[in-house]
Design a protein around this motif. Structure first.
Motif, PDB file in Angstrom:
ATOM      1  N   THR A  90       0.845  -1.187   0.000  1.00 34.80           N
ATOM      2  CA  THR A  90       0.000   0.000   0.000  1.00 34.80           C
ATOM      3  C   THR A  90       0.883   1.239   0.000  1.00 34.80           C
ATOM      4  O   THR A  90       1.964   1.249   0.601  1.00 34.80           O
ATOM      5  N   PHE A  91       0.425   2.294  -0.675  1.00 33.65           N
ATOM      6  CA  PHE A  91       1.239   3.505  -0.743  1.00 33.65           C
ATOM      7  C   PHE A  91       0.369   4.716  -1.012  1.00 33.65           C
ATOM      8  O   PHE A  91      -0.770   4.611  -1.489  1.00 33.65           O
ATOM      9  N   SER A  92       0.931   5.863  -0.703  1.00 35.96           N
ATOM     10  CA  SER A  92       0.307   7.145  -0.996  1.00 35.96           C
ATOM     11  C   SER A  92       1.372   8.079  -1.532  1.00 35.96           C
ATOM     12  O   SER A  92       2.523   8.042  -1.074  1.00 35.96           O
ATOM     13  N   THR A  93       0.991   8.914  -2.494  1.00 35.01           N
ATOM     14  CA  THR A  93       1.923   9.932  -2.977  1.00 35.01           C
ATOM     15  C   THR A  93       1.914  11.160  -2.065  1.00 35.01           C
ATOM     16  O   THR A  93       2.737  12.055  -2.258  1.00 35.01           O
ATOM     17  N   GLU A  94       1.011  11.198  -1.095  1.00 26.41           N
ATOM     18  CA  GLU A  94       1.109  12.180  -0.017  1.00 26.41           C
ATOM     19  C   GLU A  94       2.064  11.616   1.027  1.00 26.41           C
ATOM     20  O   GLU A  94       1.964  10.442   1.399  1.00 26.41           O
ATOM     21  N   THR A  95       2.996  12.417   1.500  1.00 24.78           N
ATOM     22  CA  THR A  95       4.022  11.938   2.424  1.00 24.78           C
ATOM     23  C   THR A  95       4.057  12.773   3.696  1.00 24.78           C
ATOM     24  O   THR A  95       3.547  13.895   3.740  1.00 24.78           O
ATOM     25  N   VAL A  96       4.678  12.212   4.721  1.00 25.81           N
ATOM     26  CA  VAL A  96       4.911  12.935   5.974  1.00 25.81           C
ATOM     27  C   VAL A  96       6.108  13.866   5.811  1.00 25.81           C
ATOM     28  O   VAL A  96       6.065  15.035   6.194  1.00 25.81           O
ATOM     29  N   ASN A  97       7.196  13.329   5.238  1.00 29.13           N
ATOM     30  CA  ASN A  97       8.409  14.104   4.997  1.00 29.13           C
ATOM     31  C   ASN A  97       8.336  14.716   3.600  1.00 29.13           C
ATOM     32  O   ASN A  97       8.230  13.986   2.611  1.00 29.13           O
ATOM     33  N   PRO A  98       8.396  16.032   3.489  1.00 22.06           N
ATOM     34  CA  PRO A  98       8.260  16.653   2.158  1.00 22.06           C
ATOM     35  C   PRO A  98       9.387  16.288   1.195  1.00 22.06           C
ATOM     36  O   PRO A  98       9.246  16.508  -0.016  1.00 22.06           O
ATOM     37  N   ASP A  99      10.491  15.729   1.701  1.00 24.13           N
ATOM     38  CA  ASP A  99      11.591  15.341   0.834  1.00 24.13           C
ATOM     39  C   ASP A  99      11.402  13.948   0.227  1.00 24.13           C
ATOM     40  O   ASP A  99      12.255  13.482  -0.522  1.00 24.13           O
ATOM     41  N   ARG A 100      10.317  13.273   0.559  1.00 23.06           N
ATOM     42  CA  ARG A 100      10.052  11.938   0.036  1.00 23.06           C
ATOM     43  C   ARG A 100       9.013  12.013  -1.082  1.00 23.06           C
ATOM     44  O   ARG A 100       8.176  12.915  -1.120  1.00 23.06           O
TER      45      ARG A 100
END
Length: 318
Positions: A213-223
């Protein structure tokens, strides 16, 4: 001349160490044990030892000869054909023990001789002086997923509204078989509460090894991508960091135009994983493309040593 690891073993014990992969912060990332001088351990005993250690992967090093390493990986329930996070830990261990030259900032190449065939690995010292390891991964073939999404949603503890409505669900078949499952955002990712026993049965019934599972929204903006990888069918409920999974997801992002190659046809994907488990990790994938095709995928990062000692290999009664 062969650099045998036999000198590190006695009749009933072997040197081993445990590392956390895809992290420069101890007690995060994904654990893997490395056992040197393991040529005298049978496959049946390797399986027992890996189960006893309990890490997502344990590598058994039979021999190091020049830039070739004969090795075998086991999870707690099965032999693994190869292992991304296990490889990062393995190469770090061999460099630290001077069984591979430490080198400088230039890339060195190593060949892993695995039961399924050779695998190419590169490593170097990064600017922080850490051993950075990148493993060549077989580019996956992608196909539409023919599964019951309502059933899968229930097994993941959500409903189908958690899934992305804009991106396809695909099966990536390479060194492992991954279901690439896009979710709407990080909130949907955090809401996942899998029934791992039922999910393992679902994976086996649908010829899947992991639910990526994945999201293109991330916690770290550098990811670029936020990942949770569920692997109960291969012995790990949820992986804190998975190299082969991230390589498959990097290929998915490229083929679905979610990330753009530079002028040289190169793509870099920076992934975050393990956050929900309290074991944050950073996995890097590199894709080299030419004429719209993937020429090479590499995945890797760094590892941090946690435990070092001697492993009792005596299997019979005293």
């Amino acid at each position: 001349m062969s650099k045998s690891t036999s000198e590190v073993q006695s009749a009933t014990s072997l040197v081993f160490a445990s590392y956390d992969a895809f992290t420069d912060v101890p007690y995060s990332g994904s654990q893997s044990a490395v056992i040197l001088g393991a040529s005298g351990i049978s496959e049946a005993h390797r399986a027992k030892i890996a189960k006893e250690i309990g890490a997502p992967a344990t590598s058994f090093v039979d021999d190091v000869s020049g830039n070739r390493v004969k090795v075998q990986f086991f999870s707690t329930v099965m032999e693994l054909p190869m292992c991304g996070h296990g490889t990062v830990c393995l190469i770090t261990r061999l460099v630290e023990n001077n069984l591979l030259k430490s080198g400088g900032e230039d890339w060195n190449e190593v060949i892993l001789d695995l039961p399924k065939g050779p695998s190419v690995v590169q490593y170097r010292r990064n600017t922080a002086g850490r051993c950075e390891v990148m493993l060549n991964v077989t580019p996956a073939d992608y196909s539409p997923a023919e599964i019951n999404m309502d059933v899968l949603a229930k097994l993941l503890g959500v409903d189908c509204t958690a899934f992305s409505q804009n991106l396809p669900v695909e099966v990536a078949t390479g060194d492992f078989i991954h279901l690439c499952l896009p979710l709407r955002n990080c909130a949907a990712m955090n809401a996942l509460q899998p029934d791992f026993g039922a999910l393992a049965d679902f994976c086996i019934a649908n010829n899947l090894e992991t639910i990526a599972t994945f999201s293109t929204e991330t916690v770290n903006p550098d990811r670029n991508i936020h990942v949770r990888d569920f692997c109960p069918a291969v012995g790990v409920a949820e992986s804190a960091a998975a190299g082969t999974t991230n390589a498959a997801l990097a290929g998915y992002l490229w083929r679905n135009n979610l990330i753009t190659p530079n002028s040289d046809g190169l793509v870099t994907v920076q992934a975050e994983q393990g956050i929900k488990l309290g074991r944050p990790s950073h996995v890097t994938s590199h894709i080299a493309t030419t004429k719209g095709l993937i020429k090479r995928i590499q995945v890797g990062g760094v590892a941090s040593k946690i435990i070092e000692g001697f492993l009792n290999t005596k299997m019979d009664a005293a």
